[in-house]
Design an enzyme around this catalytic site. Structure first.
Site, PDB file in Angstrom:
ATOM      1  N   GLU A  32      67.269   5.965  15.012  1.00 48.71           N
ATOM      2  CA  GLU A  32      66.904   7.079  14.150  1.00 48.71           C
ATOM      3  C   GLU A  32      65.793   6.616  13.229  1.00 48.71           C
ATOM      4  O   GLU A  32      65.806   5.470  12.772  1.00 48.71           O
ATOM      5  CB  GLU A  32      68.078   7.556  13.291  1.00 48.71           C
ATOM      6  CG  GLU A  32      69.193   8.237  14.044  1.00 48.71           C
ATOM      7  CD  GLU A  32      70.277   7.274  14.488  1.00 48.71           C
ATOM      8  OE1 GLU A  32      71.144   7.684  15.270  1.00 48.71           O
ATOM      9  OE2 GLU A  32      70.248   6.092  14.080  1.00 48.71           O
ATOM     10  N   TYR A  90      57.122   2.869  17.576  1.00 50.50           N
ATOM     11  CA  TYR A  90      58.136   3.058  18.615  1.00 50.50           C
ATOM     12  C   TYR A  90      57.528   3.694  19.866  1.00 50.50           C
ATOM     13  O   TYR A  90      57.846   3.301  20.984  1.00 50.50           O
ATOM     14  CB  TYR A  90      59.310   3.881  18.090  1.00 50.50           C
ATOM     15  CG  TYR A  90      59.989   3.273  16.887  1.00 50.50           C
ATOM     16  CD1 TYR A  90      60.170   1.891  16.791  1.00 50.50           C
ATOM     17  CD2 TYR A  90      60.436   4.050  15.831  1.00 50.50           C
ATOM     18  CE1 TYR A  90      60.784   1.320  15.687  1.00 50.50           C
ATOM     19  CE2 TYR A  90      61.053   3.489  14.732  1.00 50.50           C
ATOM     20  CZ  TYR A  90      61.222   2.124  14.660  1.00 50.50           C
ATOM     21  OH  TYR A  90      61.824   1.559  13.567  1.00 50.50           O
TER      22      TYR A  90
END
Length: 147
Positions: free
Chosen positions: A105, A117
């Site tokens: 998250e 990411y």
């Protein structure tokens, strides 16, 4: 040069120092103790530079799935790609452990982390509404297939 080593209970003071410098809702000593003493799935790596702990990352490895719990680099050492190197080390640890998919998250406003990411093929998943307790911000769930 940055290096990585496994974190243990003896490193909690350093982890707490980084937590308080980086996060608005830092984990407690008890949370880290739980991770090291009770959570059999938890694995933490320290980022070490010239003998100094400058960051850490955590991951839960459960069967063939991994979940990144935290990645934090002390603000004095940010901007040197240490967070990226730590992410790569966590992904390598997961792959070596037989993990085929990872999740995490990230705050919806943290586009810098999201871009990192995505560089490692994480894809957008769901939104967790009001996930962060400090301000009620939503979290973006991201996934990557490692197989």
């Amino acid at each position: 040069m940055i290096s990585f080593r496994k974190a243990g209970e003896e490193d909690i003071d350093a982890l707490l120092q980084i937590e308080h410098a980086v996060f608005s809702s830092p984990w407690s000593r008890e949370a880290f103790l739980n991770e090291f003493k009770i959570n059999q799935y938890a694995h933490y790596l320290l980022a070490v530079l010239d003998g100094e702990i400058v960051g850490y990352g955590g991951v839960w490895l459960v069967l063939d799935e991994g979940h990144v719990t935290n990645i934090a680099i002390h603000p004095d050492f940010q901007g040197n790609h240490y967070g990226e190197a730590l992410l790569v080390a966590l992904l390598d640890l997961a792959k070596q452990s037989g993990v085929t998919a990872m999740t995490l998250e990230v705050r919806v406003t943290n586009t810098r982390a999201q871009n990192l990411y995505r560089k490692y093929n994480f894809q957008n998943g769901a939104i967790r509404k009001r996930y962060y307790p400090d301000n009620g911000e939503d979290a973006l769930v991201m996934w990557v297939n490692l197989s």
